[in-house]
Motif scaffolding. Structure first.
Motif, PDB file in Angstrom:
ATOM      1  N   ASP A  80       0.811  -1.216   0.000  1.00 14.98           N
ATOM      2  CA  ASP A  80       0.000   0.000   0.000  1.00 14.98           C
ATOM      3  C   ASP A  80       0.850   1.276   0.000  1.00 14.98           C
ATOM      4  O   ASP A  80       0.331   2.383   0.099  1.00 14.98           O
ATOM      5  CB  ASP A  80      -0.965   0.014   1.184  1.00 14.98           C
ATOM      6  N   GLY A  81       2.168   1.150  -0.092  1.00  8.12           N
ATOM      7  CA  GLY A  81       3.050   2.305  -0.137  1.00  8.12           C
ATOM      8  C   GLY A  81       3.474   2.831   1.223  1.00  8.12           C
ATOM      9  O   GLY A  81       4.158   3.846   1.302  1.00  8.12           O
ATOM     10  N   THR A  82       3.097   2.144   2.290  1.00 13.40           N
ATOM     11  CA  THR A  82       3.566   2.556   3.614  1.00 13.40           C
ATOM     12  C   THR A  82       4.916   1.903   3.904  1.00 13.40           C
ATOM     13  O   THR A  82       5.323   0.948   3.236  1.00 13.40           O
ATOM     14  CB  THR A  82       2.567   2.181   4.726  1.00 13.40           C
ATOM     15  N   VAL A  83       5.599   2.442   4.921  1.00 13.38           N
ATOM     16  CA  VAL A  83       6.923   1.951   5.308  1.00 13.38           C
ATOM     17  C   VAL A  83       6.857   1.397   6.725  1.00 13.38           C
ATOM     18  O   VAL A  83       6.302   2.033   7.621  1.00 13.38           O
ATOM     19  CB  VAL A  83       7.969   3.085   5.234  1.00 13.38           C
ATOM     20  N   LEU A  84       7.432   0.217   6.907  1.00 11.96           N
ATOM     21  CA  LEU A  84       7.522  -0.419   8.222  1.00 11.96           C
ATOM     22  C   LEU A  84       8.932  -0.253   8.778  1.00 11.96           C
ATOM     23  O   LEU A  84       9.889  -0.076   8.016  1.00 11.96           O
ATOM     24  CB  LEU A  84       7.203  -1.917   8.126  1.00 11.96           C
ATOM     25  N   PRO A  85       9.093  -0.330  10.099  1.00  8.83           N
ATOM     26  CA  PRO A  85      10.433  -0.183  10.683  1.00  8.83           C
ATOM     27  C   PRO A  85      11.328  -1.385  10.433  1.00  8.83           C
ATOM     28  O   PRO A  85      10.851  -2.517  10.287  1.00  8.83           O
ATOM     29  CB  PRO A  85      10.148  -0.024  12.178  1.00  8.83           C
ATOM     30  N   PHE A  86      12.616  -1.124  10.373  1.00  6.77           N
ATOM     31  CA  PHE A  86      13.662  -2.144  10.341  1.00  6.77           C
ATOM     32  C   PHE A  86      14.727  -1.625  11.297  1.00  6.77           C
ATOM     33  O   PHE A  86      15.761  -1.101  10.899  1.00  6.77           O
ATOM     34  CB  PHE A  86      14.213  -2.308   8.925  1.00  6.77           C
ATOM     35  N   ALA A  87      14.415  -1.735  12.581  1.00 10.77           N
ATOM     36  CA  ALA A  87      15.150  -1.010  13.630  1.00 10.77           C
ATOM     37  C   ALA A  87      16.331  -1.794  14.167  1.00 10.77           C
ATOM     38  O   ALA A  87      16.325  -2.255  15.294  1.00 10.77           O
ATOM     39  CB  ALA A  87      14.194  -0.627  14.756  1.00 10.77           C
ATOM     40  N   ARG A  88      17.345  -1.922  13.359  1.00 10.44           N
ATOM     41  CA  ARG A  88      18.599  -2.522  13.795  1.00 10.44           C
ATOM     42  C   ARG A  88      19.432  -1.452  14.506  1.00 10.44           C
ATOM     43  O   ARG A  88      19.257  -0.258  14.255  1.00 10.44           O
ATOM     44  CB  ARG A  88      19.387  -3.042  12.606  1.00 10.44           C
ATOM     45  N   PRO A  89      20.387  -1.877  15.370  1.00 10.53           N
ATOM     46  CA  PRO A  89      21.313  -0.880  15.934  1.00 10.53           C
ATOM     47  C   PRO A  89      22.048  -0.142  14.821  1.00 10.53           C
ATOM     48  O   PRO A  89      22.350  -0.719  13.772  1.00 10.53           O
ATOM     49  CB  PRO A  89      22.278  -1.735  16.761  1.00 10.53           C
ATOM     50  N   LEU A  90      22.321   1.121  15.046  1.00 11.45           N
ATOM     51  CA  LEU A  90      23.080   1.917  14.082  1.00 11.45           C
ATOM     52  C   LEU A  90      24.556   1.593  14.237  1.00 11.45           C
ATOM     53  O   LEU A  90      25.038   1.444  15.357  1.00 11.45           O
ATOM     54  CB  LEU A  90      22.887   3.408  14.349  1.00 11.45           C
ATOM     55  N   SER A  91      25.280   1.512  13.140  1.00 12.08           N
ATOM     56  CA  SER A  91      26.729   1.320  13.185  1.00 12.08           C
ATOM     57  C   SER A  91      27.384   2.618  12.752  1.00 12.08           C
ATOM     58  O   SER A  91      27.254   3.038  11.606  1.00 12.08           O
ATOM     59  CB  SER A  91      27.160   0.186  12.261  1.00 12.08           C
ATOM     60  N   VAL A  92      28.073   3.268  13.694  1.00  8.18           N
ATOM     61  CA  VAL A  92      28.602   4.609  13.462  1.00  8.18           C
ATOM     62  C   VAL A  92      30.103   4.623  13.685  1.00  8.18           C
ATOM     63  O   VAL A  92      30.590   4.084  14.683  1.00  8.18           O
ATOM     64  CB  VAL A  92      27.920   5.621  14.421  1.00  8.18           C
ATOM     65  N   LYS A  93      30.837   5.257  12.761  1.00  4.20           N
ATOM     66  CA  LYS A  93      32.263   5.491  12.974  1.00  4.20           C
ATOM     67  C   LYS A  93      32.409   6.685  13.896  1.00  4.20           C
ATOM     68  O   LYS A  93      31.855   7.751  13.630  1.00  4.20           O
ATOM     69  CB  LYS A  93      32.979   5.774  11.656  1.00  4.20           C
ATOM     70  N   ILE A  94      33.137   6.522  14.970  1.00  6.78           N
ATOM     71  CA  ILE A  94      33.312   7.583  15.952  1.00  6.78           C
ATOM     72  C   ILE A  94      34.752   8.078  15.923  1.00  6.78           C
ATOM     73  O   ILE A  94      35.695   7.282  15.992  1.00  6.78           O
ATOM     74  CB  ILE A  94      32.953   7.087  17.374  1.00  6.78           C
ATOM     75  N   ASP A  95      34.923   9.370  15.818  1.00 11.20           N
ATOM     76  CA  ASP A  95      36.232  10.027  15.891  1.00 11.20           C
ATOM     77  C   ASP A  95      37.262   9.418  14.947  1.00 11.20           C
ATOM     78  O   ASP A  95      38.413   9.205  15.316  1.00 11.20           O
ATOM     79  CB  ASP A  95      36.768   9.991  17.330  1.00 11.20           C
ATOM     80  N   GLY A  96      36.842   9.103  13.730  1.00 13.81           N
ATOM     81  CA  GLY A  96      37.770   8.643  12.715  1.00 13.81           C
ATOM     82  C   GLY A  96      38.269   7.218  12.875  1.00 13.81           C
ATOM     83  O   GLY A  96      39.176   6.806  12.170  1.00 13.81           O
TER      84      GLY A  96
END
Length: 194
Positions: A80-96
């Motif tokens: 129907d064109g709606t979006v559902l969550p895919f809530a995995r932990p975020l993977s972030v590079k910190i301070d280079g």
């Protein structure tokens, strides 16, 4: 492949990414679109883009401002064109650092979205050091092209991909351009579309 990783955490993150990619490719229900998704100030924002385009940085910045988290990797697009969550932990590079560090939305004080979403703004962007955000407005056909280019099963499910992405976008605005700092970009989006 195991020998390429310097820690068990990095190996585990890669394994999880491979499993998620397999699920995205072979899903018979949701259509998996490579995108970040969050809701900030009652605006549902979709960020289609390949890995490495800076989606996670933008989602991370939005969560630090109180956004509701849906995903930083895949938007699950329903028939129907709606979006559902895919809530995995975020993977972030910190301070280079070379390796990414996982953050749960809860560790950032963020709420995880549960309800299906209608998208309010689509923004196609990637980071370029020192860039000024001067976006172009995308036509509906250009937005569908961007969505298809970032859909995992576009080749195996072309008709489904086209019909779902066409339902996903109207009548929301869509913009494309290179960006500099995440905070400046987010300020612009909120001031322009709030």
């Amino acid at each position: 492949r195991t020998l390429q990783y310097h820690s068990v955490d990095a190996l585990f993150q890669r394994l999880r990414a491979d499993i998620d990619a397999a699920i995205a490719q072979f899903s018979r229900g949701s259509l998996f679109l490579h995108a970040g998704v969050f809701v900030l100030e009652d605006m549902a924002i979709l960020l289609p883009g390949k890995s490495g385009s800076g989606k996670t940085t933008l989602v991370y910045e939005a969560l630090s401002r109180g956004a509701v988290y849906y995903s930083d990797e895949y938007a699950l697009v329903e028939a129907d064109g709606t979006v559902l969550p895919f809530a995995r932990p975020l993977s972030v590079k910190i301070d280079g650092h070379r390796e990414k560090k996982p953050f749960t939305p809860a560790s950032l004080g963020a709420e995880i979205g549960l309800a299906p979403l209608r998208i309010d703004v689509v923004a196609v962007t990637h980071f370029v050091e020192g860039a000024q955000w001067q976006p172009e407005i995308l036509s509906p056909s250009e937005v569908v092209f961007e969505m298809v280019a970032n859909t995992i099963a576009a080749e195996s499910r072309p008709e489904d991909t086209l019909s779902r992405t066409a339902l996903l976008i109207p009548p929301c605005p869509a913009v494309k351009g290179v960006r500099g700092e995440a905070s400046d970009w987010l300020d612009w989006i909120v001031s322009k579309y709030k």
